[in-house]
Design an enzyme around this catalytic site. Structure first.
Site, mmCIF file in Angstrom:
data_model
loop_
_atom_site.group_PDB
_atom_site.id
_atom_site.type_symbol
_atom_site.label_atom_id
_atom_site.label_comp_id
_atom_site.label_asym_id
_atom_site.label_seq_id
_atom_site.Cartn_x
_atom_site.Cartn_y
_atom_site.Cartn_z
ATOM 1 N N LYS A 173 0.859 -1.185 0.000
ATOM 2 C CA LYS A 173 0.000 0.000 0.000
ATOM 3 C C LYS A 173 0.886 1.222 0.000
ATOM 4 O O LYS A 173 1.611 1.486 0.952
ATOM 5 C CB LYS A 173 -0.892 -0.021 1.240
ATOM 6 C CG LYS A 173 -1.761 1.207 1.395
ATOM 7 C CD LYS A 173 -2.788 0.988 2.491
ATOM 8 C CE LYS A 173 -3.540 2.254 2.801
ATOM 9 N NZ LYS A 173 -4.558 2.036 3.842
ATOM 10 N N ARG A 183 -10.935 9.972 2.514
ATOM 11 C CA ARG A 183 -10.835 10.608 3.837
ATOM 12 C C ARG A 183 -12.030 11.515 4.064
ATOM 13 O O ARG A 183 -12.501 11.651 5.185
ATOM 14 C CB ARG A 183 -9.501 11.323 3.986
ATOM 15 C CG ARG A 183 -8.384 10.281 3.920
ATOM 16 C CD ARG A 183 -7.045 10.717 4.443
ATOM 17 N NE ARG A 183 -6.099 9.629 4.186
ATOM 18 C CZ ARG A 183 -4.830 9.789 3.845
ATOM 19 N NH1 ARG A 183 -4.331 11.016 3.746
ATOM 20 N NH2 ARG A 183 -4.069 8.744 3.628
ATOM 21 N N GLU A 212 7.284 -7.064 0.654
ATOM 22 C CA GLU A 212 6.134 -6.923 1.574
ATOM 23 C C GLU A 212 5.120 -8.044 1.344
ATOM 24 O O GLU A 212 4.588 -8.631 2.280
ATOM 25 C CB GLU A 212 5.422 -5.577 1.347
ATOM 26 C CG GLU A 212 6.196 -4.372 1.817
ATOM 27 C CD GLU A 212 6.007 -4.089 3.308
ATOM 28 O OE1 GLU A 212 5.229 -4.803 3.976
ATOM 29 O OE2 GLU A 212 6.653 -3.151 3.808
ATOM 30 N N LYS A 227 -2.208 -1.434 -3.800
ATOM 31 C CA LYS A 227 -3.053 -0.240 -3.746
ATOM 32 C C LYS A 227 -2.206 1.010 -3.815
ATOM 33 O O LYS A 227 -1.170 1.043 -3.155
ATOM 34 C CB LYS A 227 -3.815 -0.304 -2.421
ATOM 35 C CG LYS A 227 -4.649 0.883 -2.078
ATOM 36 C CD LYS A 227 -5.275 0.670 -0.732
ATOM 37 C CE LYS A 227 -5.840 2.002 -0.296
ATOM 38 N NZ LYS A 227 -6.291 1.981 1.062
ATOM 39 N N TYR A 292 -15.108 1.465 -6.626
ATOM 40 C CA TYR A 292 -16.382 2.164 -6.443
ATOM 41 C C TYR A 292 -17.232 2.072 -7.711
ATOM 42 O O TYR A 292 -18.391 2.455 -7.705
ATOM 43 C CB TYR A 292 -16.111 3.625 -6.049
ATOM 44 C CG TYR A 292 -15.272 3.712 -4.781
ATOM 45 C CD1 TYR A 292 -15.867 3.623 -3.533
ATOM 46 C CD2 TYR A 292 -13.880 3.801 -4.844
ATOM 47 C CE1 TYR A 292 -15.104 3.645 -2.371
ATOM 48 C CE2 TYR A 292 -13.102 3.821 -3.692
ATOM 49 C CZ TYR A 292 -13.728 3.743 -2.461
ATOM 50 O OH TYR A 292 -12.966 3.741 -1.316
HETATM 51 C C1 PBG Z 1 -7.335 2.865 5.830
HETATM 52 C C2 PBG Z 1 -7.783 2.859 4.415
HETATM 53 C C3 PBG Z 1 -7.690 3.918 3.518
HETATM 54 C C4 PBG Z 1 -8.239 3.477 2.321
HETATM 55 C C5 PBG Z 1 -8.662 2.166 2.522
HETATM 56 N N1 PBG Z 1 -8.359 1.801 3.813
HETATM 57 C C6 PBG Z 1 -7.225 5.309 3.728
HETATM 58 C C7 PBG Z 1 -5.819 5.617 3.919
HETATM 59 O O1 PBG Z 1 -4.933 4.776 3.924
HETATM 60 O O2 PBG Z 1 -5.579 6.810 4.106
HETATM 61 C C8 PBG Z 1 -8.348 4.317 1.088
HETATM 62 C C9 PBG Z 1 -9.242 3.802 0.021
HETATM 63 C C10 PBG Z 1 -9.584 4.780 -1.038
HETATM 64 O O3 PBG Z 1 -8.972 5.861 -1.206
HETATM 65 O O4 PBG Z 1 -10.535 4.487 -1.769
HETATM 66 N N2 PBG Z 1 -8.391 2.453 6.687
#
Ligand code: PBG
Length: 303
Positions: A173, A183, A212, A227, A292
């Site tokens: 990630k 957010r 990782e 991601k 989405y």
């Molecule tokens: C953390 C989490 C995030 C996303 C999924 N799980 C936010 C982050 O790491 O700041 C982001 C997913 C998205 O942007 O669609 N709980």
């Protein structure tokens, strides 16, 4: 499309669904509307949903204690969705604390340094994962990028009699600017304008991802995720070469919002671009994609 997973936001205190400005077409659900939506998606042929449970703003604290509170939003959201779909749709739960902490970080902070305390967070993740499994999740998806989180969660689940619950590890990630709309959707603000660079990966680093992912599989991950999706196509292709387990990619909120914004202005054909992007992510090597666009694409493709 039989390889898409739809993220669903379920907010405590929400009586009916409301819109999210930065994610046009995505809703902040009530417990009841989330269950209805999960069923609708299942009927369209979407095989999985990932649930983000959101507390009332006043319920956030330094430890994110509302996340695993008996009778709280996690339990009610997962319970209602699982009751609604039974085993016809895979119910995943995002296993993280940022939605529940008042400082917005993914774990608890070390009082001495003010940064996230990795090891203290592991125990909370294990507890939350067990709570999510007993609430109805088939799969828990730790997204906080703490070192050792998969092993801690696997041990926690197994010792709580939840050996059947699978782990989808957010293994690679990257610290990305593309999580912005999420957010807003999840009402997460990092205290002091901070960031997650301490625990998420550096976008300039390609090889770290393979390391990782390999570690997460060794710790017991049943599936791994990369991601965001479009800015990591090379990483997805690399990871595909080295793992046997199913590989997911998360087409994140900013990736979705960009397509929607340009389509709203008539500058691009939104659904066609969405399909092209998700196809590229699959072509790079992802077995399934969190997006989405899941519902819209399933409608477009006729289930
Ligand atoms: C953390 C989490 C995030 C996303 C999924 N799980 C936010 C982050 O790491 O700041 C982001 C997913 C998205 O942007 O669609 N709980």
């Amino acid at each position: 499309m039989d390889d898409l997973v739809a993220p669903l936001f379920v907010a405590d205190g929400q009586t009916e669904p409301s819109l999210i400005d930065a994610l046009p077409g995505v809703l902040r659900h009530s417990v009841d509307s989330a269950a209805v939506e999960a069923k609708r998606l299942g009927a369209l042929g979407v095989p999985g949903v990932i649930i983000f449970s959101l507390p009332k703003p006043g319920d956030k604290d330094a430890r994110g204690s509302a996340a695993a509170r008996s009778g709280g939003i996690t339990e009610r959201a997962l319970g209602a969705v699982r009751d609604g779909v039974a085993d016809s749709v895979v119910v995943m739960a995002d296993c993280c604390l940022d939605e529940f902490t008042d400082h917005g970080h993914c774990g608890v902070l070390d009082p001495a340094t003010g940064s996230v305390d990795n090891d203290a967070t592991l125990a909370l993740y294990a507890e939350l994962a067990v709570f999510q499994a007993t609430s109805g999740a088939h799969v828990v998806a730790p997204s906080g990028m703490m070192d050792g989180q998969v092993a801690a969660i696997r041990t926690g689940l197994d010792s709580a009699g939840q050996a059947e619950t699978a782990i989808l590890a957010y293994a690679a990630k990257y610290a990305s600017a593309l999580y912005g709309p999420f957010r807003e959707a999840a009402s997460v603000a990092i205290a002091g304008g901070g960031d997650r660079k301490g625990y998420q990966q550096d976008p300039a680093n390609r090889r770290e991802a393979v390391a990782e992912v390999t570690l997460d599989v060794a710790e017991g991950a049943d599936m791994v995720m990369v991601k965001p999706a479009l800015s990591t196509l090379d990483v997805i292709a690399d990871v595909r070469q080295v793992v046997e387990v199913p590989l997911a990619a998360y087409h994140v909120s900013g990736e979705y919002a960009m397509v929607k914004a340009a389509a709203e202005r008539g500058w691009i054909d939104g659904p066609a671009v969405a399909l092209e992007q998700i196809t590229a992510v699959k072509r790079a090597g992802a077995d399934f994609v969190l997006t989405y666009f899941a519902g819209e694409l399933a409608e477009l493709l006729g289930g």
